[in-house]
Write a protein that holds these residues in place. Structure first.
Motif, PDB file in Angstrom:
ATOM      1  N   ALA A   2      -7.017  -7.944 -18.543  1.00 20.19           N
ATOM      2  CA  ALA A   2      -6.346  -8.869 -19.458  1.00 20.19           C
ATOM      3  C   ALA A   2      -4.999  -8.283 -19.896  1.00 20.19           C
ATOM      4  O   ALA A   2      -4.804  -7.071 -19.867  1.00 20.19           O
ATOM      5  CB  ALA A   2      -7.241  -9.114 -20.666  1.00 20.19           C
TER       6      ALA A   2
ATOM      7  N   ARG B 197      -5.645 -15.041 -18.038  1.00 17.77           N
ATOM      8  CA  ARG B 197      -5.931 -13.694 -18.564  1.00 17.77           C
ATOM      9  C   ARG B 197      -4.752 -13.073 -19.302  1.00 17.77           C
ATOM     10  O   ARG B 197      -4.772 -11.899 -19.623  1.00 17.77           O
ATOM     11  CB  ARG B 197      -6.426 -12.791 -17.437  1.00 17.77           C
ATOM     12  CG  ARG B 197      -5.476 -12.657 -16.272  1.00 17.77           C
ATOM     13  CD  ARG B 197      -6.145 -12.152 -15.023  1.00 17.77           C
ATOM     14  NE  ARG B 197      -7.030 -13.156 -14.457  1.00 17.77           N
ATOM     15  CZ  ARG B 197      -7.684 -13.010 -13.302  1.00 17.77           C
ATOM     16  NH1 ARG B 197      -7.566 -11.896 -12.612  1.00 17.77           N
ATOM     17  NH2 ARG B 197      -8.455 -13.974 -12.839  1.00 17.77           N
TER      18      ARG B 197
ATOM     19  N   LYS C 206     -12.355 -11.222 -22.240  1.00 16.62           N
ATOM     20  CA  LYS C 206     -11.748 -11.469 -20.922  1.00 16.62           C
ATOM     21  C   LYS C 206     -11.691 -10.181 -20.101  1.00 16.62           C
ATOM     22  O   LYS C 206     -12.026 -10.181 -18.902  1.00 16.62           O
ATOM     23  CB  LYS C 206     -10.341 -12.056 -21.106  1.00 16.62           C
ATOM     24  CG  LYS C 206      -9.596 -12.396 -19.841  1.00 16.62           C
ATOM     25  CD  LYS C 206     -10.296 -13.377 -18.935  1.00 16.62           C
ATOM     26  CE  LYS C 206     -10.147 -14.805 -19.366  1.00 16.62           C
ATOM     27  NZ  LYS C 206     -10.823 -15.755 -18.431  1.00 16.62           N
TER      28      LYS C 206
END
Ligand code: FS2
Ligand code: SF4
Length: 546
Positions: free
Chosen positions: A302, A320, A350
């Motif tokens: 991320a 992301r 994420k």
């Protein structure tokens, strides 16, 4: 649309159909309208201050944040600008009331009230673009824009200082004075040149405040080796310039098995004791901002963009990448804040879901952490080396990176610098050469990184301290400033350097489109600002070999 505020501007003249940076005509129009509103806010704010009224902190913060939002590569989200414009209507009404009865002329911009829908705002915005007043003298326009762009840079620095609890009236009040001046038809070219110099002094105060904020909260940067290769496991990449975001993210990821990597201008943060003490701040990923689209492509981690420079995210990583604070992009998730605390849960989830890199890469490291405290800590050694001739010259190769091929000049310059010279770096321009080997002089690394563009204060403080030690002016030191500009923080730093009397700055890769020929002549005549030419000629001229 018309925008020529950055170095990337189309054809060196102006972006007219779509920004080279990705800014849409819609966002450009809304930014024009927001700036027009801020100019009116400046008028009433300045009048209120002249009457001795006290300005509240929220109003000051709004002005700084709103002007910062229009800086290149910060915010591309039209809805955010619609909200800023609506808020500006409230702020102006409040300041108008605070200012009370006005004697003399009130500029039309001061009492302008925009419509409230995006479509109507866009129609109205056409009246307020940079070139809308076709009859305006080009030098006046140039100096007004120079001041406006300088204030965009100071908006960024002021924002960072403010979120760390540091502010000074001299800084926050200047925005009103400066913005009001951009709609004051009584001001002459000379007045506006003077005001740009006054701005430079105020911006010096602002970058000092930011330095105090960063170093008092996170400690003085210390020389630190930073891993630049990948480690196995889930990760989050943090880009931009915001130390507070990084600190909060480090705290919220503690013990979760997530590695934190810095990116771009966050590289120097590894050197701050209060940040480096977190063992999961493991390294730095990638190069300068303009490489992000290919470097983030399909990344198994991320990304958090805390400030500029954001580029349009590709579909391969749009799900992301997250923005925070002033940054924005349509359809990109934005981290919300409540009472100064951000909740990074979505980005943490994420990163864990993506799983990260599968293997460790063979380790490589680079050195950072040469802020003013470290450099001045070895000042005696440096001064002695200069006196003995072991160090012949210092080059500050500072400023932004960008996409143009002409920026190879700065890499070539660093490589051509003789072995008895020291290279100081600052901001993101260094990524073109900071992984190369430059060796040492008597144990002192030849390449010393002084930090982000936000750490320009460090370079100025070191230069002023050396000038004092050698009992000369900064212009007489064996120091040359080789600066690359891209966005408006660089404009604010240039004005600060000029206001401190610094001469002979080598500026590139091209000169600002918004500087008119006459204004450029003022800069050349008074400060000998010199466009970069070719490395060999410039190096020879600087070192007196010509
Ligand atoms: Fe670099 Fe971009 Fe630092 Fe500028 S990451 S060019 O806006 O702020 O320097
Ligand atoms: Fe063009 Fe730069 Fe303006 Fe973007 S910020 S629209 S690239 S001049």
């Amino acid at each position: 649309m018309f925008c020529f505020q950055c170095e990337q501007t189309l054809g060196g003249k102006g972006c007219t159909r779509h920004g080279i940076c990705g800014k849409s005509p819609e966002v450009a129009g809304l930014q024009d309208l927001l700036i027009h509103m801020l100019r009116g806010i400046g008028f009433y704010g300045q009048k209120a201050l002249e009457k001795g009224q006290k300005m509240d902190d929220d109003t000051n913060k709004f002005v700084m944040d709103a002007i910062f939002s229009t800086l290149t590569n910060v915010n591309f989200d039209p809805e955010r600008f619609v909200n800023y414009i609506k808020k500006a209507v409230e702020v102006k009404a409040y300041l108008k009331e605070l200012a009370g009865e006005i004697e003399g002329t009130v500029p039309a911009a001061a009492d302008y009230i925009p419509p409230m829908t995006k479509e109507e705002m866009l129609e109205e915005a056409k009246k307020f673009g940079v070139m809308a007043d076709t009859g305006l003298n080009e030098d006046i326009r140039s100096l007004r824009e120079l001041l406006t762009y300088g204030m965009k840079g100071m908006g960024a620095y002021g924002h960072h200082a403010h979120i760390l609890g540091m502010m000074d009236d001299r800084v926050s009040h200047f925005f009103y004075k400066g913005l009001a001046a951009t709609i004051d038809n009584s001001l002459t070219v000379e007045d506006l040149v003077q005001l740009n110099m006054e701005f430079g002094q105020v911006n010096f105060k602002c970058i000092e405040l930011l330095d105090n904020a960063n170093t008092s909260i996170y400690g003085h940067p210390v020389p630190t080796e930073v891993l630049i290769t990948k480690k196995k496991g889930p990760f989050i990449i943090v880009s931009g310039h915001d130390l507070k975001d990084l600190k909060q993210l480090l705290e919220q990821t503690e013990g979760k098995g997530i590695n934190i990597y810095t990116h771009g201008e966050m590289l120097p943060t590894h050197a701050y004791p209060e940040l480096k003490k977190h063992p999961h701040l493991v390294g730095n990923f990638g190069g300068a901002w303009q490489d992000q689209q290919k470097e983030f492509d399909g990344l198994p981690g991320a990304i958090l963009m805390t400030t500029n420079c954001l580029q349009k995210p590709r579909d391969s990583y749009k799900d992301r990448i997250f923005t925070s604070s002033i940054v924005g992009f349509p359809e990109v998730a934005h981290i919300q804040e409540a009472d100064g605390v951000k909740d990074f849960t979505p980005i943490i989830k994420k990163a864990l879901e993506l799983g990260g890199w599968q293997e460790d890469e063979p380790e490589k490291k680079i050195l950072v952490g040469f802020g003013h405290n470290t450099v001045l800590g070895v000042a005696d050694k440096v001064i002695d080396a200069v006196k003995r001739g072991a160090i012949k010259h210092f080059f500050l190769i500072g400023g932004c990176d960008g996409t143009k091929p002409g920026r190879n000049y700065y890499t070539d310059f660093a490589e051509r610098a003789p072995e008895d010279t020291i290279i100081l770096t600052l901001a993101c321009g260094k990524f073109r050469f900071n992984k190369k080997e430059f060796g040492t002089i008597e144990g002192l690394p030849r390449l010393l990184d002084m930090g982000q563009c936000n750490d320009a204060y460090s370079a100025i403080k070191v230069a002023l301290a050396l000038a004092e030690a050698f009992e000369c002016s900064v212009n007489e030191l064996p120091l040359s400033l080789i600066l690359s500009w891209y966005e408006q923080k660089a404009v604010s730093i240039l004005l600060t350097l000029l206001s401190l009397g610094v001469k002979n700055i080598h500026l590139g890769p091209s000169l600002p489109a918004f500087v008119s020929p006459n204004v450029l002549q003022v800069l050349v005549d008074n400060f000998n600002v010199t466009p970069i030419s070719n490395v060999d000629a410039d190096m020879s001229a600087i070192l007196g070999e010509a």
